[in-house]
Design an enzyme around this catalytic site. Structure first.
Site, mmCIF file in Angstrom:
data_model
loop_
_atom_site.group_PDB
_atom_site.id
_atom_site.type_symbol
_atom_site.label_atom_id
_atom_site.label_comp_id
_atom_site.label_asym_id
_atom_site.label_seq_id
_atom_site.Cartn_x
_atom_site.Cartn_y
_atom_site.Cartn_z
ATOM 1 N N GLY A 29 3.143 -0.721 4.400
ATOM 2 C CA GLY A 29 3.032 0.512 3.839
ATOM 3 C C GLY A 29 4.453 1.040 3.668
ATOM 4 C CG HIS A 39 -5.905 1.937 5.203
ATOM 5 N ND1 HIS A 39 -5.531 2.794 5.929
ATOM 6 C CD2 HIS A 39 -4.899 1.038 4.878
ATOM 7 C CE1 HIS A 39 -4.356 2.770 6.190
ATOM 8 N NE2 HIS A 39 -3.916 1.453 5.631
ATOM 9 C CD GLU A 60 -3.460 -2.005 7.685
ATOM 10 O OE1 GLU A 60 -2.272 -2.104 7.081
ATOM 11 O OE2 GLU A 60 -4.017 -0.907 7.008
ATOM 12 C CG ASN A 98 -1.680 1.099 1.452
ATOM 13 O OD1 ASN A 98 -1.915 2.188 0.353
ATOM 14 N ND2 ASN A 98 -2.249 1.206 2.510
HETATM 15 P P1 13P Z 1 3.185 0.753 7.711
HETATM 16 O O1 13P Z 1 3.590 -0.656 7.023
HETATM 17 O O2 13P Z 1 3.807 1.983 7.148
HETATM 18 O O3 13P Z 1 2.891 0.805 8.881
HETATM 19 O O4 13P Z 1 1.689 0.966 7.246
HETATM 20 C C1 13P Z 1 0.563 -0.262 7.260
HETATM 21 C C2 13P Z 1 -0.564 0.162 6.434
HETATM 22 O O5 13P Z 1 -1.210 0.982 6.713
HETATM 23 C C3 13P Z 1 -0.738 -0.722 5.131
HETATM 24 O O6 13P Z 1 -2.092 -0.572 4.897
#
Ligand code: 13P
Length: 249
Positions: free
Chosen positions: A230, A97, A166, A10
């Site tokens: 992310g 999200h 998440e 993402n």
């Molecule tokens: P990070 O991997 O930067 O913590 O982000 C996670 C995320 O929101 C993926 O959708």
């Protein structure tokens, strides 16, 4: 046969035309035998450029959003329909999200995005998770259950939904939940999906500070089908390192 493991990249509001060079490297890495199922979600206006400039694509593309309007076309300024995604070979979409929830996506809006995506057979990666306050107050499961059941209807359930847990407090913080906590959450998500949505073998991903440093512990969690990434997905070097760490550690 070994089950493939998802790694969903993402990019959020990052990347540009010159990110093609990163995707070329990732595509090359994936041309060797592997058990990864990679989905890259860049800002959608770049997708066509990437897809036409990459030879023998070894991963799929996803969108970071879809219109809440369940129509293919119409006078809806700024909206992009699921029909437009699928026509551009974008097979997946992130829905729910936390960063979109912060910008105003309610459980009801998310439900309609799900309906709109699934009608055109765009696979949904449905995200949910508690914030730090919920966790501190022992409300994680309650919050998660509400998020899932308010947006995913029994009638909507199909193989085209991938679930993605998440925890908000882990996104972009470098902090990942303890293995015991994740085992507890994942087995309860499975229970909720089985009891209320009659799903026997749902695919459930974990997202939040996934990187080559944290993957070793995270991969030991039960009931996990893969990861939503992310920051570590933005550069080919960190993303390939992550895949290698998963594979070899
Ligand atoms: P990070 O991997 O930067 O913590 O982000 C996670 C995320 O929101 C993926 O959708």
């Amino acid at each position: 046969m070994k089950k493939s493991i998802y790694f969903v990249a993402n990019w959020k509001m990052n990347g540009g035309l010159n990110s093609l060079k990163d995707l070329v490297k990732i595509n090359k890495f994936l041309s060797k035998p592997n058990s990864f199922k990679i989905i890259v979600c860049p800002p959608i206006l770049f997708t066509k450029f990437f897809a036409t400039n990459l030879k023998k694509l070894k991963f799929s593309f996803g969108s970071q959003d879809v219109s809440v309007i369940d129509k293919d076309f119409g006078a809806y300024t700024g909206e992009v329909s699921s029909k437009m995604l699928i026509e551009n070979r974008i097979q997946y979409v992130l829905v729910g999200h936390s960063e979109r929830r912060t910008l105003g996506d309610t459980n009801q809006i998310i439900k309609h995005k799900l309906i709109s995506a699934l009608r055109n057979k765009v696979k949904v990666i449905f995200c949910f998770g508690e914030n730090l306050n919920d966790k501190k107050n022992n409300l994680s499961l309650k919050v998660i259950k509400k998020q899932i059941l308010s947006s995913v209807d029994k009638k909507l359930v199909s193989k085209n939904i991938i679930f993605a847990y998440e925890p908000i407090w882990s996104i972009g913080t470098g902090i990942v939940p303890e293995k015991e906590y994740l085992n507890y959450i994942f087995s309860n998500i499975k229970k909720i999906l089985k009891e209320y949505l009659k799903l026997k073998n749902p695919e459930i991903l974990y997202g939040g500070s996934v990187s080559s440093e944290t993957i070793n512990d995270l991969k030991k969690v039960n009931h996990l089908s893969g990861f939503l990434v992310g920051g570590a997905s933005l550069k080919s070097s960190s993303f390939i390192n992550l895949l290698k760490s998963y594979k070899y550690n």
